[in-house]
Scaffold this motif. Sequence first.
Motif, PDB file in Angstrom:
ATOM      1  N   TYR A 150       0.848  -1.182   0.000  1.00  0.00           N
ATOM      2  CA  TYR A 150       0.000   0.000   0.000  1.00  0.00           C
ATOM      3  C   TYR A 150       0.888   1.239   0.000  1.00  0.00           C
ATOM      4  O   TYR A 150       2.003   1.217   0.519  1.00  0.00           O
ATOM      5  CB  TYR A 150      -0.893   0.041   1.236  1.00  0.00           C
ATOM      6  CG  TYR A 150      -2.064  -0.905   1.214  1.00  0.00           C
ATOM      7  CD1 TYR A 150      -1.930  -2.224   1.635  1.00  0.00           C
ATOM      8  CD2 TYR A 150      -3.311  -0.478   0.786  1.00  0.00           C
ATOM      9  CE1 TYR A 150      -3.005  -3.090   1.623  1.00  0.00           C
ATOM     10  CE2 TYR A 150      -4.403  -1.330   0.771  1.00  0.00           C
ATOM     11  CZ  TYR A 150      -4.235  -2.636   1.186  1.00  0.00           C
ATOM     12  OH  TYR A 150      -5.315  -3.480   1.165  1.00  0.00           O
ATOM     13  N   GLN A 156       0.859   5.500   0.954  1.00  0.00           N
ATOM     14  CA  GLN A 156       0.139   6.552   1.660  1.00  0.00           C
ATOM     15  C   GLN A 156       0.800   7.895   1.387  1.00  0.00           C
ATOM     16  O   GLN A 156       1.964   8.101   1.737  1.00  0.00           O
ATOM     17  CB  GLN A 156       0.114   6.285   3.165  1.00  0.00           C
ATOM     18  CG  GLN A 156      -0.727   7.278   3.954  1.00  0.00           C
ATOM     19  CD  GLN A 156      -0.787   6.942   5.437  1.00  0.00           C
ATOM     20  OE1 GLN A 156       0.161   6.451   6.021  1.00  0.00           O
ATOM     21  NE2 GLN A 156      -1.945   7.197   6.054  1.00  0.00           N
ATOM     22  N   ASN A 216      -1.401  13.083   4.553  1.00  0.00           N
ATOM     23  CA  ASN A 216      -2.781  13.430   4.923  1.00  0.00           C
ATOM     24  C   ASN A 216      -3.826  12.646   4.123  1.00  0.00           C
ATOM     25  O   ASN A 216      -4.945  13.141   3.909  1.00  0.00           O
ATOM     26  CB  ASN A 216      -3.021  14.931   4.761  1.00  0.00           C
ATOM     27  CG  ASN A 216      -2.128  15.736   5.677  1.00  0.00           C
ATOM     28  OD1 ASN A 216      -1.971  15.417   6.846  1.00  0.00           O
ATOM     29  ND2 ASN A 216      -1.507  16.768   5.134  1.00  0.00           N
ATOM     30  N   GLN A 217      -3.465  11.467   3.698  1.00  0.00           N
ATOM     31  CA  GLN A 217      -4.413  10.631   2.985  1.00  0.00           C
ATOM     32  C   GLN A 217      -4.431   9.227   3.581  1.00  0.00           C
ATOM     33  O   GLN A 217      -3.596   8.867   4.399  1.00  0.00           O
ATOM     34  CB  GLN A 217      -4.050  10.557   1.492  1.00  0.00           C
ATOM     35  CG  GLN A 217      -4.207  11.881   0.763  1.00  0.00           C
ATOM     36  CD  GLN A 217      -4.018  11.728  -0.740  1.00  0.00           C
ATOM     37  OE1 GLN A 217      -4.222  10.656  -1.299  1.00  0.00           O
ATOM     38  NE2 GLN A 217      -3.645  12.810  -1.390  1.00  0.00           N
ATOM     39  N   GLY A 218      -5.424   8.457   3.149  1.00  0.00           N
ATOM     40  CA  GLY A 218      -5.482   7.062   3.556  1.00  0.00           C
ATOM     41  C   GLY A 218      -4.544   6.214   2.717  1.00  0.00           C
ATOM     42  O   GLY A 218      -3.729   6.732   1.950  1.00  0.00           O
ATOM     43  N   LEU A 219      -4.661   4.912   2.866  1.00  0.00           N
ATOM     44  CA  LEU A 219      -3.800   3.994   2.124  1.00  0.00           C
ATOM     45  C   LEU A 219      -4.454   3.609   0.803  1.00  0.00           C
ATOM     46  O   LEU A 219      -5.659   3.393   0.725  1.00  0.00           O
ATOM     47  CB  LEU A 219      -3.556   2.721   2.944  1.00  0.00           C
ATOM     48  CG  LEU A 219      -2.469   2.776   4.003  1.00  0.00           C
ATOM     49  CD1 LEU A 219      -2.867   3.686   5.149  1.00  0.00           C
ATOM     50  CD2 LEU A 219      -2.154   1.379   4.522  1.00  0.00           C
ATOM     51  N   LEU A 231      -4.046   0.835  -2.447  1.00  0.00           N
ATOM     52  CA  LEU A 231      -3.384  -0.393  -2.860  1.00  0.00           C
ATOM     53  C   LEU A 231      -2.481  -0.130  -4.055  1.00  0.00           C
ATOM     54  O   LEU A 231      -2.881   0.481  -5.041  1.00  0.00           O
ATOM     55  CB  LEU A 231      -4.408  -1.451  -3.238  1.00  0.00           C
ATOM     56  CG  LEU A 231      -3.791  -2.779  -3.676  1.00  0.00           C
ATOM     57  CD1 LEU A 231      -3.209  -3.511  -2.473  1.00  0.00           C
ATOM     58  CD2 LEU A 231      -4.813  -3.649  -4.385  1.00  0.00           C
ATOM     59  N   GLU A 277       4.876   7.228   1.758  1.00  0.00           N
ATOM     60  CA  GLU A 277       5.210   6.133   2.664  1.00  0.00           C
ATOM     61  C   GLU A 277       4.584   4.860   2.129  1.00  0.00           C
ATOM     62  O   GLU A 277       3.420   4.856   1.705  1.00  0.00           O
ATOM     63  CB  GLU A 277       4.720   6.406   4.090  1.00  0.00           C
ATOM     64  CG  GLU A 277       5.240   5.419   5.112  1.00  0.00           C
ATOM     65  CD  GLU A 277       5.187   5.916   6.541  1.00  0.00           C
ATOM     66  OE1 GLU A 277       4.459   6.889   6.809  1.00  0.00           O
ATOM     67  OE2 GLU A 277       5.878   5.323   7.396  1.00  0.00           O
ATOM     68  N   PHE A 307       3.727   0.744   2.635  1.00  0.00           N
ATOM     69  CA  PHE A 307       3.468  -0.273   3.646  1.00  0.00           C
ATOM     70  C   PHE A 307       3.301  -1.633   2.982  1.00  0.00           C
ATOM     71  O   PHE A 307       2.524  -1.787   2.040  1.00  0.00           O
ATOM     72  CB  PHE A 307       2.196   0.054   4.432  1.00  0.00           C
ATOM     73  CG  PHE A 307       2.304   1.270   5.300  1.00  0.00           C
ATOM     74  CD1 PHE A 307       1.956   2.510   4.806  1.00  0.00           C
ATOM     75  CD2 PHE A 307       2.759   1.164   6.603  1.00  0.00           C
ATOM     76  CE1 PHE A 307       2.061   3.647   5.596  1.00  0.00           C
ATOM     77  CE2 PHE A 307       2.863   2.293   7.409  1.00  0.00           C
ATOM     78  CZ  PHE A 307       2.508   3.531   6.894  1.00  0.00           C
ATOM     79  N   PHE A 362       0.448  -5.335   9.138  1.00  0.00           N
ATOM     80  CA  PHE A 362       1.226  -4.332   8.424  1.00  0.00           C
ATOM     81  C   PHE A 362       2.662  -4.264   8.936  1.00  0.00           C
ATOM     82  O   PHE A 362       2.917  -4.448  10.134  1.00  0.00           O
ATOM     83  CB  PHE A 362       0.601  -2.946   8.587  1.00  0.00           C
ATOM     84  CG  PHE A 362      -0.586  -2.697   7.708  1.00  0.00           C
ATOM     85  CD1 PHE A 362      -1.865  -3.003   8.135  1.00  0.00           C
ATOM     86  CD2 PHE A 362      -0.413  -2.157   6.438  1.00  0.00           C
ATOM     87  CE1 PHE A 362      -2.967  -2.774   7.310  1.00  0.00           C
ATOM     88  CE2 PHE A 362      -1.504  -1.922   5.613  1.00  0.00           C
ATOM     89  CZ  PHE A 362      -2.779  -2.236   6.051  1.00  0.00           C
ATOM     90  N   LYS A 409       6.022  -1.660   9.450  1.00  0.00           N
ATOM     91  CA  LYS A 409       6.092  -0.332  10.046  1.00  0.00           C
ATOM     92  C   LYS A 409       6.126   0.790   9.020  1.00  0.00           C
ATOM     93  O   LYS A 409       6.020   1.961   9.385  1.00  0.00           O
ATOM     94  CB  LYS A 409       7.331  -0.225  10.938  1.00  0.00           C
ATOM     95  CG  LYS A 409       7.277  -1.122  12.167  1.00  0.00           C
ATOM     96  CD  LYS A 409       6.359  -0.558  13.226  1.00  0.00           C
ATOM     97  CE  LYS A 409       6.525  -1.318  14.532  1.00  0.00           C
ATOM     98  NZ  LYS A 409       5.572  -0.840  15.556  1.00  0.00           N
TER      99      LYS A 409
END
Lengths: 114, 114
Positions: free
Chosen positions: B36, B38, B41-44, B46, B88, B90, B104, B106
Amino acid sequence: KAGVTQTPRYLIKTRGQQVTLSCSPISGHRSVSWYQQTPGQGLQFLFEYFSETQRNKGNFPGRFSGRQFSNSRSEMNVSTLELGDSALYLCASGQGRANTGELFFGEGSRLTVL
Amino acid sequence: AQSVTQLDSQVPVFEEAPVELRCNYSSSVSVYLFWYVQYPNQGLQLLLKYLSGSTLVESINGFEAEFNKSQTSFHLRKPSVHISDTAEYFCAGDYGGSQGNLIFGKGTKLSVKP
């Protein structure tokens, strides 16, 4: 197709208060999961709801609770807020069957506890 | 207990250089893996997923990852990065307990410099 909607996006509370966060999943998705994201602990699973039943629960104290409604919308509640509860709370929706694919995440609710 | 480990917390790289973000997972009879991304200031979102079949999976924006069972790795690679890839990343695993309960790593912060 609308995505996962979380409200509110930002909120500030003080210690001892309680907070309720809302999540509307993608239409047709029956599973809603909640995650807590902090810089120190990363993404941690809170709980998952499927067809109004809690199916899984992470390792969080009982102050964290949730529920799911018949339309699949979900809410999570945190009571007696602590400073350490400051985090980004992410909701994710999915079809609800194991190993079927990805979760779809909302943009999160950023909670600050003062 | 199942776990997903991302070996680098931060990866700085120059624009147009190749990059590899490393991910190792704990071995299991059945595991499905995801990357994922990110943005601030947003969600994850895919990026790509491995469920079964070909061990090399690709995303629409040039990333690829290879599922390596013997080394229990699922490293993410891109031959030439852009400034817009700064985010970032994940790595996550679904160990079959429930679709909503992903494990998940880190996270790895990729910083692309001009």
